[in-house]
Design a protein around this motif. Structure first.
Motif, PDB file in Angstrom:
ATOM      1  N   ARG A  47       0.823  -1.216   0.000  1.00 35.25           N
ATOM      2  CA  ARG A  47       0.000   0.000   0.000  1.00 35.25           C
ATOM      3  C   ARG A  47       0.851   1.257   0.000  1.00 35.25           C
ATOM      4  NH1 ARG A  47      -2.994  -3.143   3.688  1.00 35.25           N
ATOM      5  NH2 ARG A  47      -2.111  -2.017   5.474  1.00 35.25           N
ATOM      6  N   ARG A  48       2.059   1.164   0.483  1.00 36.63           N
ATOM      7  CA  ARG A  48       2.949   2.322   0.553  1.00 36.63           C
ATOM      8  C   ARG A  48       3.941   2.357  -0.608  1.00 36.63           C
ATOM      9  NH1 ARG A  48       3.799   1.113   6.990  1.00 36.63           N
ATOM     10  NH2 ARG A  48       1.698   1.743   7.618  1.00 36.63           N
ATOM     11  N   GLY A  49       3.707   1.498  -1.600  1.00 37.87           N
ATOM     12  CA  GLY A  49       4.605   1.464  -2.742  1.00 37.87           C
ATOM     13  C   GLY A  49       5.950   0.850  -2.417  1.00 37.87           C
ATOM     14  N   LEU A  50       5.983  -0.025  -1.410  1.00 31.33           N
ATOM     15  CA  LEU A  50       7.233  -0.625  -0.945  1.00 31.33           C
ATOM     16  C   LEU A  50       7.191  -2.145  -1.019  1.00 31.33           C
ATOM     17  CD1 LEU A  50       7.698   1.658   2.218  1.00 31.33           C
ATOM     18  CD2 LEU A  50       8.828   1.911  -0.008  1.00 31.33           C
ATOM     19  N   GLY A  51       6.328  -2.679  -1.895  1.00 32.13           N
ATOM     20  CA  GLY A  51       6.260  -4.128  -2.072  1.00 32.13           C
ATOM     21  C   GLY A  51       7.464  -4.637  -2.850  1.00 32.13           C
ATOM     22  N   TYR A  52       7.539  -5.951  -2.979  1.00 34.33           N
ATOM     23  CA  TYR A  52       8.718  -6.533  -3.630  1.00 34.33           C
ATOM     24  C   TYR A  52       8.851  -6.070  -5.079  1.00 34.33           C
ATOM     25  CZ  TYR A  52      11.939  -9.758  -5.812  1.00 34.33           C
ATOM     26  OH  TYR A  52      12.993 -10.272  -6.533  1.00 34.33           O
ATOM     27  N   GLU A  53       7.786  -6.002  -5.817  1.00 35.22           N
ATOM     28  CA  GLU A  53       7.880  -5.606  -7.222  1.00 35.22           C
ATOM     29  C   GLU A  53       8.458  -4.200  -7.357  1.00 35.22           C
ATOM     30  OE1 GLU A  53       7.450  -7.578  -9.734  1.00 35.22           O
ATOM     31  OE2 GLU A  53       6.879  -9.225  -8.383  1.00 35.22           O
ATOM     32  N   GLN A  54       8.011  -3.294  -6.494  1.00 36.04           N
ATOM     33  CA  GLN A  54       8.513  -1.922  -6.560  1.00 36.04           C
ATOM     34  C   GLN A  54       9.972  -1.825  -6.118  1.00 36.04           C
ATOM     35  OE1 GLN A  54       5.661  -2.872  -4.995  1.00 36.04           O
ATOM     36  NE2 GLN A  54       3.999  -1.407  -5.381  1.00 36.04           N
ATOM     37  N   LEU A  55      10.326  -2.527  -5.052  1.00 36.64           N
ATOM     38  CA  LEU A  55      11.697  -2.439  -4.531  1.00 36.64           C
ATOM     39  C   LEU A  55      12.695  -3.190  -5.406  1.00 36.64           C
ATOM     40  CD1 LEU A  55      11.135  -2.713  -0.665  1.00 36.64           C
ATOM     41  CD2 LEU A  55      11.311  -0.662  -2.091  1.00 36.64           C
ATOM     42  N   SER A  56      12.269  -4.300  -5.987  1.00 37.46           N
ATOM     43  CA  SER A  56      13.197  -5.040  -6.853  1.00 37.46           C
ATOM     44  C   SER A  56      13.465  -4.287  -8.154  1.00 37.46           C
ATOM     45  CB  SER A  56      12.651  -6.436  -7.161  1.00 37.46           C
ATOM     46  OG  SER A  56      11.450  -6.358  -7.910  1.00 37.46           O
ATOM     47  N   ALA A  57      12.552  -3.411  -8.534  1.00 35.81           N
ATOM     48  CA  ALA A  57      12.802  -2.574  -9.716  1.00 35.81           C
ATOM     49  C   ALA A  57      13.930  -1.584  -9.435  1.00 35.81           C
ATOM     50  CB  ALA A  57      11.521  -1.836 -10.102  1.00 35.81           C
ATOM     51  N   ILE A  58      14.059  -1.186  -8.174  1.00 33.55           N
ATOM     52  CA  ILE A  58      15.139  -0.285  -7.772  1.00 33.55           C
ATOM     53  C   ILE A  58      16.445  -1.051  -7.615  1.00 33.55           C
ATOM     54  CG2 ILE A  58      15.940   1.227  -5.897  1.00 33.55           C
ATOM     55  CD1 ILE A  58      12.968   1.778  -5.290  1.00 33.55           C
ATOM     56  N   ASN A  59      16.360  -2.250  -7.042  1.00 33.65           N
ATOM     57  CA  ASN A  59      17.547  -3.067  -6.776  1.00 33.65           C
ATOM     58  C   ASN A  59      17.215  -4.524  -7.107  1.00 33.65           C
ATOM     59  OD1 ASN A  59      19.734  -4.478  -5.809  1.00 33.65           O
ATOM     60  ND2 ASN A  59      19.575  -3.748  -3.699  1.00 33.65           N
ATOM     61  N   PRO A  60      17.497  -4.969  -8.329  1.00 32.21           N
ATOM     62  CA  PRO A  60      17.162  -6.338  -8.741  1.00 32.21           C
ATOM     63  C   PRO A  60      17.849  -7.416  -7.914  1.00 32.21           C
ATOM     64  CG  PRO A  60      17.659  -4.970 -10.646  1.00 32.21           C
ATOM     65  CD  PRO A  60      18.066  -4.181  -9.436  1.00 32.21           C
ATOM     66  N   ALA A  61      18.913  -7.071  -7.199  1.00 32.15           N
ATOM     67  CA  ALA A  61      19.626  -8.055  -6.381  1.00 32.15           C
ATOM     68  C   ALA A  61      19.042  -8.173  -4.977  1.00 32.15           C
ATOM     69  CB  ALA A  61      21.102  -7.693  -6.289  1.00 32.15           C
ATOM     70  N   THR A  72      24.317 -15.867  -5.626  1.00 35.90           N
ATOM     71  CA  THR A  72      25.714 -15.958  -6.058  1.00 35.90           C
ATOM     72  C   THR A  72      25.830 -16.620  -7.422  1.00 35.90           C
ATOM     73  OG1 THR A  72      26.090 -18.129  -4.987  1.00 35.90           O
ATOM     74  CG2 THR A  72      26.476 -16.147  -3.653  1.00 35.90           C
ATOM     75  N   ARG A  73      24.798 -17.358  -7.833  1.00 39.50           N
ATOM     76  CA  ARG A  73      24.822 -18.031  -9.139  1.00 39.50           C
ATOM     77  C   ARG A  73      24.000 -17.310 -10.188  1.00 39.50           C
ATOM     78  NH1 ARG A  73      23.192 -24.020  -7.349  1.00 39.50           N
ATOM     79  NH2 ARG A  73      21.812 -22.789  -6.011  1.00 39.50           N
ATOM     80  N   THR A  74      22.948 -16.596  -9.758  1.00 44.19           N
ATOM     81  CA  THR A  74      22.061 -15.946 -10.721  1.00 44.19           C
ATOM     82  C   THR A  74      22.260 -14.432 -10.776  1.00 44.19           C
ATOM     83  OG1 THR A  74      20.279 -15.580  -9.126  1.00 44.19           O
ATOM     84  CG2 THR A  74      20.319 -17.711 -10.266  1.00 44.19           C
ATOM     85  N   GLY A  75      22.772 -13.855  -9.686  1.00 45.38           N
ATOM     86  CA  GLY A  75      22.894 -12.403  -9.608  1.00 45.38           C
ATOM     87  C   GLY A  75      21.589 -11.707  -9.285  1.00 45.38           C
ATOM     88  N   ARG A  76      20.530 -12.475  -9.132  1.00 50.11           N
ATOM     89  CA  ARG A  76      19.205 -11.895  -8.890  1.00 50.11           C
ATOM     90  C   ARG A  76      18.745 -12.150  -7.464  1.00 50.11           C
ATOM     91  NH1 ARG A  76      18.328 -15.005 -13.347  1.00 50.11           N
ATOM     92  NH2 ARG A  76      16.902 -16.336 -12.157  1.00 50.11           N
ATOM     93  N   GLY A  77      18.003 -11.194  -6.948  1.00 46.42           N
ATOM     94  CA  GLY A  77      17.340 -11.391  -5.676  1.00 46.42           C
ATOM     95  C   GLY A  77      16.000 -12.078  -5.891  1.00 46.42           C
TER      96      GLY A  77
END
Length: 395
Positions: free
Chosen positions: A102-116, A186-191
């Motif tokens: 609701r505050r724009g701080l869900g995983y989709e929004q935050l992972s767009a800022i930092n994919p790791a 460490t293998r994918t580089g993704r969070g």
């Protein structure tokens, strides 16, 4: 070097669930920044305080963390969290379901800022299913998950477990998920997003109880007191001694034979008791035989005799006895730390790694004690920038 050296964790957690996860990460060497609402974590306001007036529960779970005050209901507070996330490895949170989204701080929004970024979210029932979105606490999950109905004695009311087992089991599960995600990164580089539900975490602990219910070979009992949850092991109980209680169990026939040698009671010669199935069928008689022996002796002597015989057992200790236990003191999970202000008790770590020494926790700080330092060193804010945020009530 510590296991999590260089790992930056943001904890938007309250009560026990997420804070326990981030506490374990701090003990493993992570740099944990605890984000609190302007009024602070609710457990800062509990009446159970230490000699210096500081709430003990909060100190146990939050020593060794930096703490900042941040109003996530304000756009300015949300923006600061987003900026912190840019350089973070992990964010753990257990706010009410949907609050971060609701505050724009869900995983989709935050992972767009930092994919790791690895984001771990703790809720009562998870993100799907009929109960998804319902608020929950340790007590309500115990009620909803048959923990209460399987705790206590058959002729009594359902009982909550003494310790807050649901919160701490779930916090440990959350740590497992975060560490697995860090390894995969460490293998994918993704969070990725890690989801842990209180109910999911505690259900596996009901294995014996569920087995007793599903088995057609045994009679099912919802509450079994101190007996085995599935009534599939006997003896398995807490027995009176002449100065308290002792827990004794014989998980195999070999253990039972060794116990019979110690008790030297002719009643144990009954062929009904030779095999586990027979002992379970006549469990009341088995318990009476064992208690006839234990009730005439002190619990510490019994514990020594049983340990020497290789029979699983333990005296039932009280909380004051636990705090004075020499083994507990040496292990240091409950530990007294001394600093320039004096001494305080907190939690160490139940995780002992041979090549990663535990990071000694420092005293839990007052709400927002590290706000200026974090905003300056992590985000490069000026004194004027920070003053404006404080004036606006963002920090």
């Amino acid at each position: 070097m510590t296991a999590l050296e260089g790992v930056k964790v943001i904890c938007v957690g309250q009560f026990y669930f997420a804070p326990y996860c981030s506490m374990l990460m701090a003990r493993l060497g992570a740099d944990v920044i605890k984000v609190e609402a302007p009024e602070g974590d609710p457990y800062r306001r509990l009446p159970t305080v230490d000699h210096d007036g500081f709430p003990i529960q909060f100190r146990f779970l939050n020593s060794g963390k930096r703490t900042i005050r941040l109003d996530l209901k304000q756009p300015g507070g949300q923006e600061i969290l987003r900026n912190l996330v840019r350089t973070a490895d992990v964010l753990v949170q257990n706010l009410s379901p949907g609050a971060m989204d609701r505050r724009g701080l869900g995983y989709e929004q935050l992972s767009a800022i930092n994919p790791a970024l690895i984001m771990a979210s703790g809720t009562g029932f998870g993100s799907f299913g009929p109960y998804a979105g319902q608020p929950a606490m340790d007590l309500t999950i115990q009620a909803r998950s048959a923990i209460m109905s399987t705790t206590g004695f058959a002729d009594g009311a359902p009982v909550r477990t003494g310790p807050s087992v649901v919160d701490f089991v779930a916090g440990t599960h959350m740590l497992s998920g975060v560490l697995a995600a860090l390894f995969q990164r460490t293998r994918t580089g993704r969070g990725q997003h890690v989801e842990v539900a209180l109910q999911d975490a505690i259900i596996p602990s009901l294995t014996s109880n569920i087995a007793g219910l599903l088995s057609e070979a045994t009679e099912s009992h919802e509450r079994t007191g101190n007996r085995h949850g599935g009534l599939a092991v006997a003896p398995y109980n807490a027995y009176r001694t002449n100065d308290g209680w002792i827990a004794v169990l014989c998980p195999t026939d070999a253990h039972w034979r060794r116990l019979c040698e110690l008790m030297a009671d002719p009643a144990t010669d009954d062929p009904r008791f030779a095999a586990m199935s027979g002992r379970c069928a006549d469990i009341d008689e088995v318990d009476a035989i064992v208690e006839r022996w234990t009730s005439a002796r002190p619990k510490d002597l019994l514990a020594q005799m049983l340990v020497e015989a290789g029979i699983p057992s333990a005296p039932v200790v009280t909380l004051p006895e636990l705090l004075e236990d020499p083994h507990v003191r040496e292990r240091g999970v409950l530990r007294t730390v001394t600093d320039e202000q004096g001494s305080f008790m907190t939690i160490g770590s139940p995780l002992f790694l041979s090549d990663s020494p535990m990071v000694e926790p420092w005293r839990a700080r007052e709400v927002g004690a590290d706000t200026d330092e974090v905003l300056t060193n992590e985000l490069g804010m000026s004194v004027d920038d920070i003053a404006k945020l404080r004036e606006a009530g963002v920090i």
